[in-house]
Design a protein around this motif. Structure first.
Motif, PDB file in Angstrom:
ATOM      1  N   ASN A  91       0.821  -1.206   0.026  1.00 46.10           N
ATOM      2  CA  ASN A  91      -0.169  -0.032   0.183  1.00 46.10           C
ATOM      3  C   ASN A  91       0.778   1.284  -0.025  1.00 46.10           C
ATOM      4  OD1 ASN A  91      -2.313  -1.765   0.292  1.00 46.10           O
ATOM      5  ND2 ASN A  91      -2.238  -1.673   2.469  1.00 46.10           N
ATOM      6  N   SER A  92       0.140   2.226  -0.060  1.00 50.68           N
ATOM      7  CA  SER A  92       0.688   3.689   0.290  1.00 50.68           C
ATOM      8  C   SER A  92       0.933   3.933   1.631  1.00 50.68           C
ATOM      9  CB  SER A  92      -0.104   4.818  -0.551  1.00 50.68           C
ATOM     10  OG  SER A  92      -0.129   4.476  -1.760  1.00 50.68           O
ATOM     11  N   ASN A 110       4.115   6.249  -2.228  1.00 50.58           N
ATOM     12  CA  ASN A 110       4.036   5.096  -2.635  1.00 50.58           C
ATOM     13  C   ASN A 110       5.287   4.482  -3.540  1.00 50.58           C
ATOM     14  OD1 ASN A 110       4.365   6.174  -5.207  1.00 50.58           O
ATOM     15  ND2 ASN A 110       2.080   5.889  -6.046  1.00 50.58           N
ATOM     16  N   LYS A 111       5.420   3.574  -4.482  1.00 49.83           N
ATOM     17  CA  LYS A 111       6.498   2.906  -4.762  1.00 49.83           C
ATOM     18  C   LYS A 111       7.423   3.747  -5.658  1.00 49.83           C
ATOM     19  CE  LYS A 111       5.735  -1.816  -3.894  1.00 49.83           C
ATOM     20  NZ  LYS A 111       5.246  -3.444  -4.483  1.00 49.83           N
ATOM     21  N   SER A 159       6.446  10.695  -4.174  1.00 47.76           N
ATOM     22  CA  SER A 159       6.012  10.634  -2.962  1.00 47.76           C
ATOM     23  C   SER A 159       5.942  12.289  -2.764  1.00 47.76           C
ATOM     24  CB  SER A 159       6.752  10.367  -1.631  1.00 47.76           C
ATOM     25  OG  SER A 159       8.054  11.034  -1.629  1.00 47.76           O
ATOM     26  N   SER A 213      -0.895   3.057   6.859  1.00 46.87           N
ATOM     27  CA  SER A 213      -0.835   2.284   5.645  1.00 46.87           C
ATOM     28  C   SER A 213      -2.344   2.466   4.857  1.00 46.87           C
ATOM     29  CB  SER A 213      -0.363   1.081   5.524  1.00 46.87           C
ATOM     30  OG  SER A 213      -0.002   0.600   4.393  1.00 46.87           O
ATOM     31  N   TYR A 269      -3.908   5.912  -2.891  1.00 50.25           N
ATOM     32  CA  TYR A 269      -2.836   7.174  -2.687  1.00 50.25           C
ATOM     33  C   TYR A 269      -3.536   8.297  -2.889  1.00 50.25           C
ATOM     34  CZ  TYR A 269       1.476   9.139  -4.267  1.00 50.25           C
ATOM     35  OH  TYR A 269       2.576  10.149  -4.307  1.00 50.25           O
TER      36      TYR A 269
END
Length: 256
Positions: free
Chosen positions: A20-21, A46-47, A50, A182, A186
């Motif tokens: 998750n974000s 997130n991946k 940001s 979490s 997003y």
């Protein structure tokens, strides 16, 4: 039994944060004039990217409270923020005493961290300390690899895990995580996302932004000095950025 429950907590947290974000609230403390000013700031990551949102007019208890504050949203104060990617940072800020909003492009810092052997628990996460210098300030930070995000408060990043605490050696500035959550979505203020996308052609170099900021700080200092009592003279006037979070810059050492 307690160790087993802690193991389950950490395991579930690692899985959650990898899927998750993540939203982290940091208490940012500025202590440059013998008075501590505390602000709540938020990293939403997130991946791939940001956002770091920095409200300076009001302290929010949590991120949901910020999102639901309509007066804050309508005021445009969402703009004081950073959009962080792997290669660069887009920042939105005001020049001091100037109502014009500026959007600038800064490089993602390559801080030469030295990881130390010290450890401690923060929010039940195993954390390790590290030290590094960034733009004229020495920082000691605490990070955890149990949250596998190479990010942290403000522009501090580059470690193999999330930075939860950071303090500069002078004690002028500090960041302390005071809440972690979490979520599967997003959530970033739409107004903020739109501002970045709609002003992509107005982005200036960060060095240009700092040049304007330094000019504004100089004007402010001159006004303060002009208001000193008659006959009072200052000696050993410090550099204009002595009390700024970024005291100097890499391009100042570059050959012209």
């Amino acid at each position: 039994m307690k160790r087993f429950l802690l193991f389950l907590y950490v395991l579930s947290a690692i899985f959650s944060f990898s899927q998750n974000s993540i939203v982290i609230k940091y208490d940012f403390v500025q202590n440059t004039d013998n008075t501590s000013k505390i602000y709540g700031q938020f990293l939403v990551s997130n991946k791939t990217e940001s956002y770091y949102i920095m409200p300076f007019h009001k302290v929010f208890k949590n991120y949901d409270e910020l999102l639901n504050d309509q007066d804050y949203a309508d005021s445009g104060r969402y703009m004081n923020s950073l959009k962080k990617t792997d290669n660069y940072i887009l920042g939105v800020a005001y020049i001091p005493n100037n109502p014009i909003i500026k959007i600038y492009k800064d490089f993602t810092p390559e801080i030469k961290w030295k990881i130390l052997s010290e450890t401690k628990l923060i929010f039940n996460f195993n954390c390790q300390s590290a030290v590094g210098n960034f733009r004229g300030r020495d920082y000691k930070v605490w990070f955890t690899t149990e949250i596998p995000i190479s990010d942290g408060p403000w522009k501090l990043s580059g470690l193999p895990g999330l930075i939860l605490e950071a303090t500069d050696s002078n004690g002028y500035f500090s960041f302390t995580a005071s809440g972690i959550s979490s979520n599967s979505s997003y959530v970033i203020p739409r107004k903020l996302i739109n501002f970045y996308s709609e002003n992509d052609k107005k982005i200036i170099k960060y060095s240009e932004f700092i040049f304007e900021e330094n000019n504004a700080l100089s004007v402010f200092r001159q006004k303060m000095m002009a208001n000193l009592p008659k006959g009072v003279q200052l000696t050993n006037i410090p550099p204009i950025r002595k009390l700024e979070i970024e005291a100097n810059f890499e391009w100042e050492n570059e050959k012209q």
